[in-house]
Design a protein around this motif. Sequence first.
Motif, PDB file in Angstrom:
ATOM      1  N   GLU A   1     -36.573   8.749-149.755  1.00 48.02           N
ATOM      2  CA  GLU A   1     -37.941   8.333-150.081  1.00 48.02           C
ATOM      3  C   GLU A   1     -38.466   7.251-149.147  1.00 48.02           C
ATOM      4  N   VAL A   2     -37.580   6.384-148.678  1.00 50.91           N
ATOM      5  CA  VAL A   2     -38.000   5.227-147.886  1.00 50.91           C
ATOM      6  C   VAL A   2     -37.159   5.137-146.610  1.00 50.91           C
TER       7      VAL A   2
ATOM      8  N   GLY B   1     -49.101   2.774-144.457  1.00 52.56           N
ATOM      9  CA  GLY B   1     -48.394   1.587-144.904  1.00 52.56           C
ATOM     10  C   GLY B   1     -49.215   0.325-144.777  1.00 52.56           C
TER      11      GLY B   1
ATOM     12  N   ARG C   1     -43.812   9.326-148.318  1.00 50.51           N
ATOM     13  CA  ARG C   1     -45.100   9.850-148.778  1.00 50.51           C
ATOM     14  C   ARG C   1     -46.267   9.240-148.001  1.00 50.51           C
ATOM     15  N   ASP C   2     -46.114   7.994-147.531  1.00 51.62           N
ATOM     16  CA  ASP C   2     -47.171   7.387-146.724  1.00 51.62           C
ATOM     17  C   ASP C   2     -47.229   8.021-145.336  1.00 51.62           C
TER      18      ASP C   2
ATOM     19  N   ASP D   1     -45.118  -3.742-146.821  1.00 53.60           N
ATOM     20  CA  ASP D   1     -43.985  -2.995-146.280  1.00 53.60           C
ATOM     21  C   ASP D   1     -43.109  -3.830-145.347  1.00 53.60           C
TER      22      ASP D   1
ATOM     23  N   ARG E   1     -39.955  -1.448-143.924  1.00 54.63           N
ATOM     24  CA  ARG E   1     -39.773  -0.121-144.507  1.00 54.63           C
ATOM     25  C   ARG E   1     -41.086   0.642-144.495  1.00 54.63           C
TER      26      ARG E   1
ATOM     27  N   ARG F   1     -42.657   4.300-146.699  1.00 53.09           N
ATOM     28  CA  ARG F   1     -42.384   5.406-147.618  1.00 53.09           C
ATOM     29  C   ARG F   1     -42.691   6.733-146.944  1.00 53.09           C
TER      30      ARG F   1
END
Length: 426
Positions: free
Chosen positions: A123-124, A385, A402-403, A390, A398, A400
Amino acid sequence: MTLTGDERSLLMRLLAAPTAGPLETGAAGPAPRLWEAQRDYARAAGRLGFRVVRHAPAAPADLEAPGVPETVREAAADPGFLACQPSLVLRLGPDAVPRERTVMFNVHMDTVAGGPAASFDGEVFRGRGAVDAKGPAVALLAGVRTALERSPALGRDTAVLVQAVAGEEGGAMGVLGTRPLVGLGHTGRVNVFCEPTSGRFLTRSTASMTARVSVRGDDAVDDRPHSGHNASVLLGFLAQRMGRALDAHARNGAVCVAGLHTGTLHNRVYGSGDLLLNLSYADARAGRTLEEAVRGAFDTALAEFGSAFADTALFARTAADARRLTRLDWPKRGLPVLDDRDRWGHDLLRRAGVPAWPAGEPAFTCDAIWMADVPDTCTVVLGPGDLDADGAHGDDERVRLRDLDGYADTVARLLTAFTDDTDGGS
């Protein structure tokens, strides 16, 4: 859409490659692996049809231009400084496609020093450059890939340029990466600087200047501390007084009372030292006002020090000589700011479903400033992000997945909208 397995692997390789430049790591630090990282990136882009049109460092003459920070000029005395910091330009589409039908994306491959080890938990992504800006660089390629699937005219009737630059971090301000490439004409009708903006397009970019307060006096030993000039006490006083005086200007830009250095030993009075202040501004007038405010705060604080410490046993000599020993200079100033007013470009972004950065939210500094004087262009800052949320430049940087996926979709929508506009916005 989502990043493919190959794109995720590319990002992990980029995160694992240390690319902090010499201004970040110091002259004795490890050489950045920018050549390697950029070649890896170019190979991935090549599978989409991009070709390399330039892969080289800046020329020494590029650093003779006005506005080059003093730290860059000094570091460039080492011929290896420029040699280890190349910038890459990729092109998708024939050379005959004019700028009016071209979109340029700028992403920096250099990073600040340090940071967490590269990792991905599904995820990250974590690692130096995850959000600033290797993650955006890979998501950009994913967006181009999707746009090519949607629009066969992309890469034929319209072109895409990618600048993958060095010299964004470390206070280099783009003078050895982005600025030379803009000067060579590697620009588009629309120009996107891939910095974290939470997916909103920002039409402004501040610039910054660095003020230095230096003291050059006589040292002393701890048995006779009064016999020397105490730069630690003098600079500490100036830092407090100048910081307080400049606080009112923090509403219009970032005012950073930064490094103060005299020495490290406990049994010595240091007669020399330096205090740095970094100050950002949103327009040229604000920059001039801030510069005048720094000079005024400096003069006032020096006078206050002389008065406050004149009757002391330890610091009377420092107080008496403070004006003679202390000077204010500017290692960096005179840089442009971006304030894009291209209505066509902004409408295009909105038609592509990209929200605008709120007018009341402060902008930040990035290489987009070098597009400020390029006519007939739209330049924005747009990326996935958030710099703060972040952890950009921090120990837990980091981004994500999804971003990154969302940014890839944004790039695809923007390129499709641009390609569908038959005259490229001219």
